[in-house]
Design a protein around this motif. Structure first.
Motif, PDB file in Angstrom:
ATOM      1  N   LEU A 101       0.856  -1.178   0.000  1.00 52.95           N
ATOM      2  CA  LEU A 101       0.000   0.000   0.000  1.00 52.95           C
ATOM      3  C   LEU A 101       0.897   1.234   0.000  1.00 52.95           C
ATOM      4  CD1 LEU A 101      -2.734  -0.921   2.643  1.00 52.95           C
ATOM      5  CD2 LEU A 101      -2.932  -0.981   0.171  1.00 52.95           C
ATOM      6  N   PRO A 102       0.677   2.183  -0.885  1.00 49.74           N
ATOM      7  CA  PRO A 102       1.508   3.390  -0.880  1.00 49.74           C
ATOM      8  C   PRO A 102       1.417   4.117   0.460  1.00 49.74           C
ATOM      9  CG  PRO A 102       0.184   3.260  -2.885  1.00 49.74           C
ATOM     10  CD  PRO A 102      -0.329   2.193  -1.968  1.00 49.74           C
ATOM     11  N   GLU A 103       2.494   4.782   0.829  1.00 48.88           N
ATOM     12  CA  GLU A 103       2.432   5.616   2.029  1.00 48.88           C
ATOM     13  C   GLU A 103       1.345   6.673   1.848  1.00 48.88           C
ATOM     14  OE1 GLU A 103       6.174   6.325   4.453  1.00 48.88           O
ATOM     15  OE2 GLU A 103       6.961   6.406   2.406  1.00 48.88           O
ATOM     16  N   GLY A 104       0.597   6.902   2.905  1.00 49.15           N
ATOM     17  CA  GLY A 104      -0.530   7.813   2.837  1.00 49.15           C
ATOM     18  C   GLY A 104      -1.845   7.111   2.567  1.00 49.15           C
ATOM     19  N   SER A 105      -1.803   5.790   2.364  1.00 47.60           N
ATOM     20  CA  SER A 105      -3.031   5.019   2.171  1.00 47.60           C
ATOM     21  C   SER A 105      -3.738   4.809   3.500  1.00 47.60           C
ATOM     22  CB  SER A 105      -2.719   3.647   1.560  1.00 47.60           C
ATOM     23  OG  SER A 105      -2.123   3.757   0.288  1.00 47.60           O
ATOM     24  N   ILE A 106      -5.040   4.595   3.424  1.00 44.79           N
ATOM     25  CA  ILE A 106      -5.819   4.153   4.572  1.00 44.79           C
ATOM     26  C   ILE A 106      -5.966   2.645   4.485  1.00 44.79           C
ATOM     27  CG2 ILE A 106      -8.068   4.237   5.727  1.00 44.79           C
ATOM     28  CD1 ILE A 106      -6.570   6.822   6.024  1.00 44.79           C
ATOM     29  N   ALA A 107      -5.688   1.956   5.571  1.00 46.64           N
ATOM     30  CA  ALA A 107      -5.847   0.507   5.630  1.00 46.64           C
ATOM     31  C   ALA A 107      -6.667   0.147   6.852  1.00 46.64           C
ATOM     32  CB  ALA A 107      -4.486  -0.189   5.672  1.00 46.64           C
ATOM     33  N   PHE A 108      -7.100  -1.106   6.870  1.00 47.06           N
ATOM     34  CA  PHE A 108      -7.916  -1.612   7.969  1.00 47.06           C
ATOM     35  C   PHE A 108      -7.358  -2.958   8.426  1.00 47.06           C
ATOM     36  CE2 PHE A 108     -10.559   1.090   5.274  1.00 47.06           C
ATOM     37  CZ  PHE A 108     -10.974   2.029   6.206  1.00 47.06           C
ATOM     38  N   PRO A 109      -7.739  -3.420   9.613  1.00 44.79           N
ATOM     39  CA  PRO A 109      -7.201  -4.685  10.129  1.00 44.79           C
ATOM     40  C   PRO A 109      -7.390  -5.837   9.149  1.00 44.79           C
ATOM     41  CG  PRO A 109      -8.347  -3.518  11.871  1.00 44.79           C
ATOM     42  CD  PRO A 109      -8.602  -2.741  10.605  1.00 44.79           C
ATOM     43  N   LEU A 139       2.143   3.538  13.064  1.00 38.16           N
ATOM     44  CA  LEU A 139       1.615   3.881  14.387  1.00 38.16           C
ATOM     45  C   LEU A 139       1.625   5.394  14.599  1.00 38.16           C
ATOM     46  CD1 LEU A 139       0.818   2.670  17.292  1.00 38.16           C
ATOM     47  CD2 LEU A 139       3.191   3.220  17.878  1.00 38.16           C
ATOM     48  N   ILE A 140       2.765   6.039  14.308  1.00 42.37           N
ATOM     49  CA  ILE A 140       2.895   7.474  14.562  1.00 42.37           C
ATOM     50  C   ILE A 140       2.037   8.283  13.594  1.00 42.37           C
ATOM     51  CG2 ILE A 140       4.493   9.411  14.697  1.00 42.37           C
ATOM     52  CD1 ILE A 140       4.807   7.294  16.932  1.00 42.37           C
ATOM     53  N   ALA A 141       2.012   7.901  12.317  1.00 40.76           N
ATOM     54  CA  ALA A 141       1.190   8.626  11.347  1.00 40.76           C
ATOM     55  C   ALA A 141      -0.282   8.547  11.730  1.00 40.76           C
ATOM     56  CB  ALA A 141       1.414   8.063   9.945  1.00 40.76           C
ATOM     57  N   THR A 142      -0.725   7.373  12.180  1.00 47.03           N
ATOM     58  CA  THR A 142      -2.116   7.222  12.603  1.00 47.03           C
ATOM     59  C   THR A 142      -2.396   8.078  13.828  1.00 47.03           C
ATOM     60  OG1 THR A 142      -2.080   4.941  11.762  1.00 47.03           O
ATOM     61  CG2 THR A 142      -3.893   5.552  13.228  1.00 47.03           C
ATOM     62  N   LYS A 143      -1.471   8.068  14.782  1.00 49.30           N
ATOM     63  CA  LYS A 143      -1.626   8.887  15.984  1.00 49.30           C
ATOM     64  C   LYS A 143      -1.718  10.367  15.620  1.00 49.30           C
ATOM     65  CE  LYS A 143      -1.586   9.462  20.520  1.00 49.30           C
ATOM     66  NZ  LYS A 143      -2.631   8.869  21.402  1.00 49.30           N
ATOM     67  N   ALA A 144      -0.818  10.816  14.748  1.00 45.58           N
ATOM     68  CA  ALA A 144      -0.819  12.222  14.349  1.00 45.58           C
ATOM     69  C   ALA A 144      -2.132  12.593  13.670  1.00 45.58           C
ATOM     70  CB  ALA A 144       0.359  12.502  13.420  1.00 45.58           C
ATOM     71  N   SER A 145      -2.642  11.712  12.812  1.00 42.41           N
ATOM     72  CA  SER A 145      -3.897  12.014  12.111  1.00 42.41           C
ATOM     73  C   SER A 145      -5.055  12.142  13.085  1.00 42.41           C
ATOM     74  CB  SER A 145      -4.186  10.931  11.071  1.00 42.41           C
ATOM     75  OG  SER A 145      -4.612   9.713  11.662  1.00 42.41           O
ATOM     76  N   LEU A 413       7.985  13.383  -0.111  1.00 36.32           N
ATOM     77  CA  LEU A 413       7.209  13.425   1.126  1.00 36.32           C
ATOM     78  C   LEU A 413       6.001  14.341   0.992  1.00 36.32           C
ATOM     79  CD1 LEU A 413       6.899  12.576   4.077  1.00 36.32           C
ATOM     80  CD2 LEU A 413       8.500  14.402   4.700  1.00 36.32           C
ATOM     81  N   SER A 414       6.141  15.430   0.252  1.00 39.69           N
ATOM     82  CA  SER A 414       5.013  16.348   0.086  1.00 39.69           C
ATOM     83  C   SER A 414       3.840  15.663  -0.599  1.00 39.69           C
ATOM     84  CB  SER A 414       5.447  17.570  -0.723  1.00 39.69           C
ATOM     85  OG  SER A 414       5.933  17.184  -2.007  1.00 39.69           O
ATOM     86  N   GLU A 415       4.119  14.794  -1.571  1.00 40.57           N
ATOM     87  CA  GLU A 415       3.049  14.070  -2.252  1.00 40.57           C
ATOM     88  C   GLU A 415       2.420  13.023  -1.335  1.00 40.57           C
ATOM     89  OE1 GLU A 415       4.192  12.493  -6.022  1.00 40.57           O
ATOM     90  OE2 GLU A 415       5.035  14.397  -6.737  1.00 40.57           O
ATOM     91  N   ILE A 416       3.245  12.392  -0.524  1.00 39.60           N
ATOM     92  CA  ILE A 416       2.728  11.407   0.426  1.00 39.60           C
ATOM     93  C   ILE A 416       1.770  12.080   1.406  1.00 39.60           C
ATOM     94  CG2 ILE A 416       3.355   9.864   2.318  1.00 39.60           C
ATOM     95  CD1 ILE A 416       6.017   9.376   0.823  1.00 39.60           C
ATOM     96  N   ARG A 417       2.182  13.225   1.925  1.00 40.36           N
ATOM     97  CA  ARG A 417       1.315  13.958   2.851  1.00 40.36           C
ATOM     98  C   ARG A 417       0.001  14.357   2.174  1.00 40.36           C
ATOM     99  NH1 ARG A 417       1.403  17.731   7.273  1.00 40.36           N
ATOM    100  NH2 ARG A 417       0.125  19.555   6.855  1.00 40.36           N
ATOM    101  N   GLU A 422      -5.879  13.642   1.544  1.00 37.17           N
ATOM    102  CA  GLU A 422      -7.008  13.361   0.660  1.00 37.17           C
ATOM    103  C   GLU A 422      -7.749  12.112   1.117  1.00 37.17           C
ATOM    104  OE1 GLU A 422      -5.454  13.037  -3.258  1.00 37.17           O
ATOM    105  OE2 GLU A 422      -5.128  15.188  -3.514  1.00 37.17           O
ATOM    106  N   ASN A 423      -7.005  11.082   1.473  1.00 38.30           N
ATOM    107  CA  ASN A 423      -7.641   9.841   1.913  1.00 38.30           C
ATOM    108  C   ASN A 423      -8.382  10.013   3.232  1.00 38.30           C
ATOM    109  OD1 ASN A 423      -7.042   8.031  -0.205  1.00 38.30           O
ATOM    110  ND2 ASN A 423      -4.956   7.759   0.556  1.00 38.30           N
ATOM    111  N   LEU A 424      -7.804  10.779   4.125  1.00 40.49           N
ATOM    112  CA  LEU A 424      -8.473  11.019   5.404  1.00 40.49           C
ATOM    113  C   LEU A 424      -9.780  11.782   5.212  1.00 40.49           C
ATOM    114  CD1 LEU A 424      -5.307  11.858   7.499  1.00 40.49           C
ATOM    115  CD2 LEU A 424      -6.846   9.925   7.933  1.00 40.49           C
ATOM    116  N   LYS A 425      -9.805  12.701   4.247  1.00 33.42           N
ATOM    117  CA  LYS A 425     -11.044  13.428   3.972  1.00 33.42           C
ATOM    118  C   LYS A 425     -12.113  12.510   3.376  1.00 33.42           C
ATOM    119  CE  LYS A 425      -8.862  17.952   3.282  1.00 33.42           C
ATOM    120  NZ  LYS A 425      -8.500  18.993   2.279  1.00 33.42           N
TER     121      LYS A 425
END
Length: 469
Positions: A101-109, A139-145, A413-417, A422-425
């Motif tokens: 999964l590309p960095e910045g993707s949303i995933a689930f268990p 873990l950290i990216a999810t926490k930050a979001s 990194l700017s594109e990943i962010r 976008e995915n979080l929205k």
């Protein structure tokens, strides 16, 4: 006495049991093409999702993985391996395929974040390094979001990452926090390396260095065109009046502007409201109020809901190690990712589904793909050879083939962010919430379920687990 800085040895970035297991594989002659899935069984922090990060570090680790003569000498010293096995390790390089999964993707268990296919020993030796790279960053990216989500409820409030002094891996934390939505970092090394905005205020020690708080504020105001003052060294309600006097004088005499004031302790709700009132009365309505001090997504939510007049937050400790919450009864500190064998092709070309049978920890065999409904109604995990569901989006992307990086696999990194935000929205609100009533629907295809039943029967027969065996 001079202490040498620890050096990085990719071949030794394994647990002890990895070369031990590789040795057994070598002695037994089994090194068929094997597929491993890296995934989590639960989402962290009581939420529904994971914000994927760490792929760049993971792929750099894979590319760098090899054994130097010095490392092989060390292995021979701690374990009596056959010399021919060490000779093989000397030549070992990753030659397989990785989908991720590309960095910045949303995933689930239970969805593979990474799918690795390679000769058994190659794939196995990468386990711990991949888990560490993906696990910590995700873990950290999810926490930050989650922290950014809490801060932005009803109002745009920025979050600054202040984690350096308590982070276990500060550079990783700064990068992953930026992916998760933090606006800046306090760590200059991270700002330099990743081209991130750097922000900071002043410590209490600087205020205490001067005979009076007013003299400290005057010195700060004289030093910078735009400056921030720390108010809670002594008494924040008295300090705001001093800060206003200094701000008005410095604006008049120097043209310097008070940009923000920071609170690091006390009653953040009542004090922030009082300070906002005083700033507005002095026609300093553009001055922002920054709050910090052991904050997390739950405490920020409480502050926002209580009407605190806070414009931005600085978060350190809880970001630095991906903390849970004792008050909320939610664990943290680790993602709990696993790396499990799911498919094996022996030297004769015979294919075998592989699974672990352990109740809720039982694994799903087979080489898989993940497809997402265009409106985020569900994800489907299915076997790679099954046809794509109509209009669904494929989530896994090839990033390495024949041991080589596929061009474009590591965007800036700017594109990943940007992708992450976008995915979080797009993530439906009920799954973005800090605490969720129902998990996001992840369904397993009929073909995958049938393969799991087949694999369970095969494992049962081979290990005498079936009735009558």
């Amino acid at each position: 006495m001079h202490r040498r800085a620890p050096s990085f040895h990719p071949g030794l970035m394994t647990d002890m049991y990895h070369p031990d297991s590789a040795y057994v594989s070598w002695r037994s002659g089994g090194n068929g093409l094997t597929t491993f899935d890296l995934y989590t069984r639960t989402a962290p922090f009581g939420g529904a999702y994971l914000l994927v990060a760490g792929l760049e570090a993971a792929l750099e680790f894979v590319q760098a993985f090899r054994y130097t003569p010095e490392e092989l000498k060390f292995l021979a010293h701690i374990r009596d391996y056959d010399a021919a096995f060490l000779d093989e390790l000397a030549e070992l390089r990753f030659t397989g395929e990785i989908l991720a999964l590309p960095e910045g993707s949303i995933a689930f268990p239970n969805e593979p974040l990474i799918r690795v296919t390679a000769p058994f020993r190659e794939a196995l030796l990468l386990e711990a390094g991949l888990l560490q790279a993906i696990g910590l960053s995700t873990l950290i990216a999810t926490k930050a979001s989650r922290i950014v989500y809490a801060a932005e409820q009803g109002h745009t409030r920025r979050v600054a990452e202040f984690a350096f002094r308590r982070a276990q891996e500060p550079m990783t934390v700064a990068r992953a926090s930026y992916i998760g939505g933090c606006a800046s970092t306090s760590l200059l090394n991270a700002a330099y390396e990743f081209r991130l905005p750097a922000t900071g205020t002043v410590p209490h020690a600087l205020i205490e260095m001067f005979p009076t708080e007013e003299e400290a504020f005057e010195a700060i105001a004289a030093a910078y065109n735009r400056y921030t003052l720390l108010l809670d060294t002594y008494d924040q309600r008295q300090a705001i009046h001093t800060a206003i006097q200094v701000a008005l004088r410095s604006q008049e005499t120097l043209g310097h502007t008070l940009a923000a004031v920071r609170l690091d302790s006390g009653d953040l709700v009542a004090d922030s409201i009082y300070i906002r009132e005083q700033l507005d009365k002095a026609d300093l309505g553009n001055v922002r109020i920054l709050a910090s001090g052991d904050l997390d997504e739950w405490k920020i939510t409480e502050l926002v809901q209580a009407g605190a007049a806070i414009d931005s937050f600085g978060v350190g400790t809880t970001l630095g190690y991906g903390a849970g919450s004792l008050e909320q009864g939610i664990p943290g500190g680790a993602l709990g990712a696993v790396y499990k064998e799911v498919w094996y092709v022996d030297e004769a070309g015979t294919e075998y589904p592989k699974m672990k049978i352990a109740g809720a920890k039982s694994t799903w065999p087979g080489k898989k793909e993940i497809y997402r409904h265009p409106n985020w109604q569900e994800d489907i995990v299915q076997l790679a050879h099954e046809p794509r569901p109509d209009s669904y989006h494929r989530l896994l992307r090839p990033v390495m083939r024949n041991g080589e990086m596929i061009p474009g696999s590591l965007p800036p990194l700017s594109e990943i962010r940007e992708l992450a935000q976008e995915n979080l929205k797009k993530l439906p609100p009920e799954y973005r919430a800090l605490n969720v009533e129902q998990p996001y629907p992840v369904h397993f295809s009929e073909g995958l379920q049938a393969l799991r039943r087949q694999a369970a029967q095969l494992v049962g027969r081979e290990n005498g687990l079936l009735n009558g065996a």
